[in-house]
Every structure is written in structure tokens, then in C-alpha cells.
Design a protein around this motif. Structure first.
Motif, short mmCIF file in Angstrom:
data_model
loop_
_atom_site.label_atom_id
_atom_site.label_comp_id
_atom_site.label_asym_id
_atom_site.label_seq_id
_atom_site.Cartn_x
_atom_site.Cartn_y
_atom_site.Cartn_z
N GLN A 1 3.31 -1.29 3.19
CA GLN A 1 2.90 -2.49 3.91
C GLN A 1 2.42 -3.55 2.92
N ASP B 1 0.84 -1.19 0.00
CA ASP B 1 0.00 0.00 0.00
C ASP B 1 0.88 1.25 0.00
N GLU B 2 0.26 2.40 0.18
CA GLU B 2 1.01 3.66 0.13
C GLU B 2 2.00 3.81 1.29
N ARG B 3 1.87 2.95 2.31
CA ARG B 3 2.82 2.97 3.44
C ARG B 3 3.92 1.95 3.27
N HIS C 1 3.30 -0.62 -6.23
CA HIS C 1 2.69 0.31 -5.28
C HIS C 1 1.73 1.26 -5.98
N PRO C 2 0.77 1.82 -5.23
CA PRO C 2 -0.16 2.79 -5.83
C PRO C 2 0.55 4.12 -6.06
N ARG D 1 -1.52 1.36 -10.08
CA ARG D 1 -0.36 0.71 -9.48
C ARG D 1 0.78 0.63 -10.49
N SER E 1 0.86 -7.69 2.23
CA SER E 1 -0.34 -8.41 2.67
C SER E 1 -0.18 -8.99 4.07
N ALA F 1 2.60 8.69 3.80
CA ALA F 1 2.26 7.93 2.60
C ALA F 1 3.24 8.29 1.48
#
Length: 399
Positions: free
Chosen positions: A261, A257-259, A276-277, A284, A263, A310
Motif C-alpha cells: 500500500q 508498506d508490507e502490503r 518496501h520494508p 527498506r 501513501s 504481508a
């Protein structure tokens, strides 16, 4: 809290450095597959390969690692992640427990399935050792064949030609760096290399490589290209096998994700391996660049130090070839309308790419200031009128 970082390259090094810069007081373990502490790779095809420098820029030196209380282990190739018991195991048998784990394993040079690709004298370029091996073969009058007309291939070609080698580039496509720049810039690079004496073959594939005495022979149909050294530069394969074996979500890299992280809530990832986004692109993406590895590494370090942060950067990269510095911000698209500020015949010029009324990308030749301005406009969502961009007499810094 104990944080283990797997991968001691650009991304992993910046995760570790940022943790300490942000006053993280827990344990930091950095596991690297190479013998050196974290270093920056762009010099491998430039300053190191030319002999202008004898070592790459280090993110940490040995004394800095100790001063920052980072437990660095070189030659430590992680083979297994035990997510249930939260530890990683290296090929040498060492195990490291973690509270948070960061995967920054980067990638490896792609090696095409060409018979003879593993012969002595055929090299890829990804590490300091690779650069040193190629440098040892560079000499005036020797012949280098470069497979691949992308960024690595062209930088190696430019460096070798500047050192007096006879250089030939073989590209399977119909233009240089076709996936990342518009055709006008591909043509500019072609003219730059041709003027320097580099021979470039398009729409050409190597069928096989043979070696006879000290000469390498690359077979292309009924013809042969002779070389003393061959350098392969056809892309990168993300080192995502470790994540795959651990059952993490993958989709052209490790999904984060944007951090940063993954799954698994206690596992993060940064750099070339992450999907990543990206808000600017609107989807992505997996990026292979110095800037992405550094900035995403910093972002993950900030998150793990306790910040609400983020990662949201506009893609940017650069290349140095001969006397030319090329920089790109955004993602150039073939459907964009190009607005030229200056001419391809000028020592410096910029191409601004618009999709509708939105500035999608900018490509600058020897014009880094325009890239800084373009980044500011792109972040603000406000752009100068096209006539101002095209008029070299109009000051852009007033917008």
C-alpha cells in the motif's frame, strides 16, 4: 470492486493472475505499454537473444486473459492519475475509473549521457523488441561492444560470444558486478569470460561514440574500440514519474508498506518501482529482480483479494552465463566472512557469507540445492556449523 493495474509486466501480470487465482470476482483492468500481454524478461538476454526460443514465457496468453475475464489493453501508456475522482488517463485519451489502483510500471534501461549514444547500432535491452533488434545483428565474426559489466551486460556478452561474435566489455569500475557479489565471484566471472575469449576493460569510460559507414567507434581516451553493434547495460531507472505527478510518497521508488500500500490508501504498487520494508535486510530496499517482481505482485494480489498478507521474502536472483548457473540469496556484504564449500576451480561450489553468527547470504555456482537449503536456514534463523558448511563430505540436508 474494480481494480486497475497500470503496467503489464512481471509484477502487474502476477497481480492480475493472483486476483483470479484467489477467486476475486470484481473487474480487473490491465493496462500495458507494450504490444504483448505480460511476459517474463529473463529470456531476453538468454534464450530469445540466442535464437533458442522465438517468444518469451507468457504469464498470460491471449486466450487465458479472456478466460480469466481480464480486460487487457495493450499500447496503453498511462499519463495521469486523478486521485480525487479515481481514474487514470492514457496517452490515447482512454480513461479508466478504479476503486483500487495498482502501479506496476517497472523501469526503463538507463542510458548514459555519452555523445553518440543515440546512433544507429547502439541498443539497450529491456523489451522483446530490443532483444529482437540485437538478435538481428548477431553473426559469426561480427564485433559487439558491451558497455557495463553488470548482469545484463555479461549475459548479453556470453550469449553473443557463444554465437561466434567478437565481444568486448567496458566496465567503469574495477571488477564485474561489484555491487552484488563478493570479489572472489567477480574474479570467477572474469576468468569465465576471459576463457571464452571476451576482452574486458576495467576502470574505463566511453567518452563518445561515432559512426563511420557501418562501423561504430567508441572513444576511450586516446584509443578507439571498433564495433558493429554496441549494447548498453548500465542499470535501470524506475518508472516512478506517474506516481510523482500524482503526489505519492517517493524515496528511491514508490514508498509502500508490507502490503504494497502506498501513501494513498486505495493505491498499491509492486515490482521494480517499490521501496518496501524487508525484514531480512532490516531496512527498506528497492529490488530489481524477476523474483521480487513476481512475489510482490502475488502478495499485492492476495491483499486485494481480501487476505491478510504481508510481503516478506529473502532477496534472490540468478544469472545464466555459458555453462554456469549463478544464484544468490540474501544481500552479499563486503564486510562478511566467506565460507567456501568447494573451490572456485570446481564445476560447482558455494560461498556462504556470515556476519557474526548470522548467515547473511549464499552465492552458488551450479549448486541450486545449496540455495534452497540456505533459504530454509535463513528463514528458520538456524544455521549449520561453519565446519560442516566447508566440508563437502558432510550432508547439508540433515541440518
Amino acid at each position: 470492486m474494480k481494480i486497475v493495474i497500470v503496467g503489464a509486466g512481471q509484477a502487474g501480470g502476477w497481480v492480475a493472475r493472483t486476483l483470479r487465482d484467489r477467486s476475486f470476482q470484481g473487474e480487473v483492468v490491465l493496462l500495458g505499454a507494450e504490444t504483448l500481454p505480460p511476459y517474463e524478461r529473463p529470456s531476453l538476454s538468454k534464450q530469445l537473444l540466442s535464437g533458442k526460443e522465438n517468444k518469451p514465457p507468457f504469464i498470460f496468453g491471449d486466450t487465458e486473459l479472456d478466460a480469466a475475464r481480464i480486460d487487457f489493453h495493450a499500447n496503453c501508456i498511462v499519463k495521469k492519475i486523478n486521485r480525487d475522482d479515481r481514474y487514470v488517463e492514457c496517452a490515447n485519451g482512454l480513461q479508466f475509473s478504479y476503486d483500487r489502483l495498482v502501479l506496476a510500471t517497472g523501469g526503463r534501461a538507463r542510458v548514459p549521457a555519452i555523445p553518440g549514444i543515440d546512433l544507429p547500432g547502439v541498443y539497450t535491452l529491456r523489451t522483446v523488441e530490443d532483444s529482437a533488434n540485437i538478435f538481428s545483428q548477431i553473426a559469426i565474426g561480427r564485433r559487439m561492444l558491451v558497455i557495463g559489466g553488470g548482469w545484463i551486460g555479461l549475459e548479453v556478452a556470453a550469449t553473443a560470444r557463444a554465437k561466434g561474435m567478437e565481444v568486448t566489455v567496458v566496465e567503469a569500475g574495477d571488477r564485474l558486478c561489484a555491487r552484488s557479489i563478493p570479489s572472489e565471484i567477480s574474479e570467477f566471472l572474469l576468468q569465465k569470460h576471459s576463457a571464452a575469449g571476451v576482452s574486458i576493460h576495467f576502470n574505463t569510460s566511453i567518452n563518445s561514440i561515432e559512426r563511420e559507414s557501418n562501423t561504430l567507434m567508441a572513444n576511450i581516451g586516446d584509443a578507439r574500440l571498433l564495433a558493429d553493434i554496441i549494447v548498453v547495460g548500465v542499470g535501470l531507472i524506475p518508472n516512478s514519474e506517474l506516481a510523482k505527478d500524482a503526489g505519492l510518497a517517493l524515496d528511491n521508488g514508490i514508498v509502500v508498506d508490507e502490503r504494497g500500500q502506498t501513501s494513498d490508501a486505495v493505491i498499491y504498487a509492486a515490482g521494480d518501482i517499490t521501496n518496501h520494508p524487508n525484514n531480512w535486510i532490516g531496512k527498506r530496499v528497492r529490488l530489481e529482480s524477476w523474483a521480487n517482481a513476481q512475489n510482490q505482485g502475488i502478495a499485492v494480489g492476495r491483499v486485494l483479494s481480501g487476505e491478510e498478507f504481508a510481503y516478506d521474502e529473502i532477496p534472490w536472483f540468478w544469472s545464466d552465463q555459458y555453462d554456469t548457473n549463478l544464484q544468490v540469496i540474501g544481500i552479499p556484504q563486503p564486510e562478511c566472512v566467506n565460507v567456501f564449500r568447494g573451490s572456485v576451480h570446481d564445476p560447482a561450489f558455494t560461498v556462504f557469507q556470515f556476519l557474526g553468527d548470522r548467515l547473511e547470504a549464499a552465492i552458488a555456482i551450479n549448486n541450486p540445492r545449496d540455495i534452497k537449503l540456505a533459504k530454509r536456514w535463513m528463514k528458520a534463523g538456524k544455521f549449520p556449523p561453519v565446519f560442516a558448511l566447508a566440508d563437502t563430505q558432510t550432508r547439508l540436508d540433515k541440518f
